[in-house]
Motif scaffolding. Structure first.
Motif, mmCIF file in Angstrom:
data_model
loop_
_atom_site.group_PDB
_atom_site.id
_atom_site.type_symbol
_atom_site.label_atom_id
_atom_site.label_comp_id
_atom_site.label_asym_id
_atom_site.label_seq_id
_atom_site.Cartn_x
_atom_site.Cartn_y
_atom_site.Cartn_z
ATOM 1 N N GLU A 156 0.618 -1.088 0.201
ATOM 2 C CA GLU A 156 -0.429 -0.142 -0.030
ATOM 3 C C GLU A 156 0.770 1.171 0.095
ATOM 4 O O GLU A 156 0.443 2.000 -0.816
ATOM 5 N N ALA A 157 2.149 1.439 1.122
ATOM 6 C CA ALA A 157 2.754 2.506 1.163
ATOM 7 C C ALA A 157 3.477 2.865 -0.374
ATOM 8 O O ALA A 157 3.460 3.930 -0.881
ATOM 9 N N ALA A 158 3.802 1.746 -1.348
ATOM 10 C CA ALA A 158 4.430 1.885 -2.272
ATOM 11 C C ALA A 158 3.181 2.364 -3.924
ATOM 12 O O ALA A 158 3.330 2.937 -3.943
ATOM 13 N N ARG A 159 1.988 1.897 -3.154
ATOM 14 C CA ARG A 159 1.679 2.254 -4.637
ATOM 15 C C ARG A 159 0.933 4.061 -4.006
ATOM 16 O O ARG A 159 0.940 4.276 -5.316
ATOM 17 N N TYR A 160 0.766 3.758 -3.205
ATOM 18 C CA TYR A 160 0.832 5.228 -2.199
ATOM 19 C C TYR A 160 2.049 6.187 -2.848
ATOM 20 O O TYR A 160 1.382 7.831 -3.572
ATOM 21 N N GLY A 161 2.948 5.293 -2.494
ATOM 22 C CA GLY A 161 4.513 6.345 -3.262
ATOM 23 C C GLY A 161 4.330 7.177 -4.740
ATOM 24 O O GLY A 161 4.527 8.327 -5.022
ATOM 25 N N ILE A 162 3.561 5.654 -5.247
ATOM 26 C CA ILE A 162 3.447 6.196 -6.868
ATOM 27 C C ILE A 162 2.461 7.204 -7.098
ATOM 28 O O ILE A 162 3.028 7.989 -8.463
ATOM 29 N N ASP A 163 1.568 7.185 -6.522
ATOM 30 C CA ASP A 163 0.582 7.920 -6.724
ATOM 31 C C ASP A 163 0.913 9.691 -6.041
ATOM 32 O O ASP A 163 0.791 10.040 -7.014
#
Lengths: 78, 151, 151, 78
Positions: free
Chosen positions: C113-120
């Motif tokens: 979830e953090a990686a997805r948030y980071g790229i967004d």
């Protein structure tokens, strides 16, 4: 009939494979033969998984003399 | 599945190369790649691990990895490339032990979710076991998932 | 943030090395690393891309990447290491252009979830632009996110 | 007062930076000066983003003579 062993079971048996005497036509019978013929594996085998020809197999599933049978503990890969 | 959708399935003693896996799964249609890698954890609370030693039932593990790739494609139809690689043998703290890699055109096409699904399934149904080497000895780790009919 | 929680922030012209980033973010407490990488997509529907050329407002981009790392830690408190790396310059089809890497003790600790948030967030607020080189010429790509107060 | 330009704006201006004549004390005034003094950038500037000292800035925000001011299109990194 040969049964491949892995992980704890292999270590306890001291070999990667055991040979069962007498015919077994179902997975339940395979489990029973192991308990009878390899009593030091019985406790471990009771909570182990049986695979037949690379697929998980359950007590009522049939086994044939030329099937590849394996017994192993719950997996912990990753 | 067309040849434009690469599927890399491996049980290997060689170190996992994430750069090579990224290249292997990325098709010209892809703009997003998600890679999950499991690593040897050295500290779990107060428990110290020095090394993990992985053993596989190789033929069945390969069959189960192929099955997982099919499950991923069925559940996440927009993904393209898939790599499922499990390393076996002895590995030190910090080293990648497993990789689940998924490519897709866009980051919202399910690659994150497919990678998570892939590693969850791998830990459930792929016959691989690890022996933990600790300062006070070594022991086999046991999973707690029992396969169900259809697994 | 302790030194046990590495944060790697880079705007670089060098190729992205996923193996090096995995090593950089993995602490002895970590058993799970999620890496997202954006790649140059060669085909988008019928449109062909040959190359992307990235330009950054470097000082501000670094400040915004640092801000995103802080946002990730605030939202996903169980994660440990973070790497946010954007490559600039010309890149070919299939090459990684950006990497968002997150480590955690376990795969369920929010690294996905953090990686997805980071790229967004990176695509929203980090001042980087790309020029697309197509067979018929080149054009700047524009994003569609307008920053809000607090971004 | 200098304004850094990026991407399309830099290309249209033919330079990475423009200089504004006269004082501007808010972001709104910076935008107004650009439209007046660089009419060929006016249309692009209207839908561009202003940053002051590496933070996004909005019309009412103050600017000081030594601030680092930048103008750029919506971002498209990644």
């Amino acid at each position: 009939m040969k049964v491949k062993l892995f992980a704890t079971l292999k270590e306890r048996a001291g070999a990667p494979e055991i040979v069962l005497q007498g015919a077994a036509t179902t997975v339940a019978e395979v489990r029973q033969r192991i308990a009878e013929q390899y009593p030091h594996l019985a406790a471990l085998a009771a909570r182990s998984i049986v695979a037949v020809n690379h697929q998980f197999a359950f007590d009522a599933d049939p086994v044939h003399p030329d099937d590849e049978i394996a017994l192993f503990p719950p997996v912990s890969g990753g | 599945m067309s040849t434009a959708e690469p599927t890399v399935i491996e049980i290997t003693a060689a170190p996992i190369d994430l750069n090579a896996l990224q290249r292997a799964v990325t098709t010209p249609r892809d703009g997003a790649v998600v890679l999950f890698t499991g690593t040897v954890r050295g500290q779990t609370g107060d428990v110290e691990t020095i090394q993990l030693e992985y053993e596989a039932y190789t033929e069945m593990a390969l069959a189960k990895l192929r099955q997982i790739a099919e499950e991923m494609r069925a559940r996440f139809p927009l993904i393209h490339g898939i790599a499922l690689v499990q390393r076996v043998g002895a590995m030190e703290v910090g080293e990648p032990t497993v990789a689940v890699v998924v490519s897709a055109s866009h980051r919202g096409d399910g690659a994150f979710e497919a990678a998570r699904y892939g590693i969850d399934r791998l830990k459930q149904i792929v016959p691989i076991w690890k022996k933990e080497v600790r300062p006070d000895g070594s022991a086999w780790v046991e999973g707690d998932y029992m396969p169900a009919v259809g697994d």
